[in-house]
Design an enzyme around this catalytic site. Sequence first.
Site, PDB file in Angstrom:
ATOM      1  CB  CYS A 131      -1.169   0.069   1.061  1.00 24.06           C
ATOM      2  SG  CYS A 131      -1.735   1.698   1.715  1.00 24.06           S
ATOM      3  CB  CYS A 154      -1.336 -13.039  -6.256  1.00 19.89           C
ATOM      4  SG  CYS A 154      -1.787 -14.326  -5.394  1.00 19.89           S
TER       5      CYS A 154
END
Length: 165
Positions: A131, A154
Site C-alpha cells: 500500500c 495476487c
Amino acid sequence: MKRRHFIGLAGLTGLAGILPGVSFGFPRLDLEAAPDLEKLELSEDEWRERLSDEAFYVLREEGTERAFSSPLDGEVGEGEYRCAGCDLVLFTSAMKYDSGTGWPSFFEHVEGHLLSKLDFKLVWPRTEYHCARCGGHQGHIFGDGPEPTGLRWCNNGVALRFVPA
C-alpha cells in the site's frame, strides 16, 4: 585444489550464470505513489492495536495467509477492495477475477495507490507490492493474468477490506 572444491565452484558458477535469465522472468513494475497521497506512519504498538494478529503478520511482517482461507477470494459483489491497514482503495470489483489460486486476484490496480519492490524471500525473485499510504504488504505480482494487462495481482485477503457499492 581438491576435486570437491572444484565441483562446488563449478556448480556455483552455473547457478550464477542462470540467475540473470531467471530474474528477467517476472513482471517488474516501477510504481509511484499518487502525489497527493499522505503517508500514514504508526509505531509497532499502534499497528498491533489496530490490526488482528493475522493482519499484522501479513501487512507489517510481509507474511502470507494460507491459500483458500479468505472469504474475499470468492467475493463477487460490486464494490471496493481497500487496504485493511489504512482504508486506501487499492482495487475495485471490476478489476477482480478468479485465478483459481486461492487468493483474491486482480488484473489491474488503482493507479498511484500501490508501490512495488523486489522480493527474494523464496530465493526465486518475485515482485512484491505494498500500500502506498501505509506501506502494508499486500501480495505479489505475476505475469500469468488475463488480458488486457496479462498481470495477476495476487493479494492476501486479510490485507484487504471489501466495501460493497
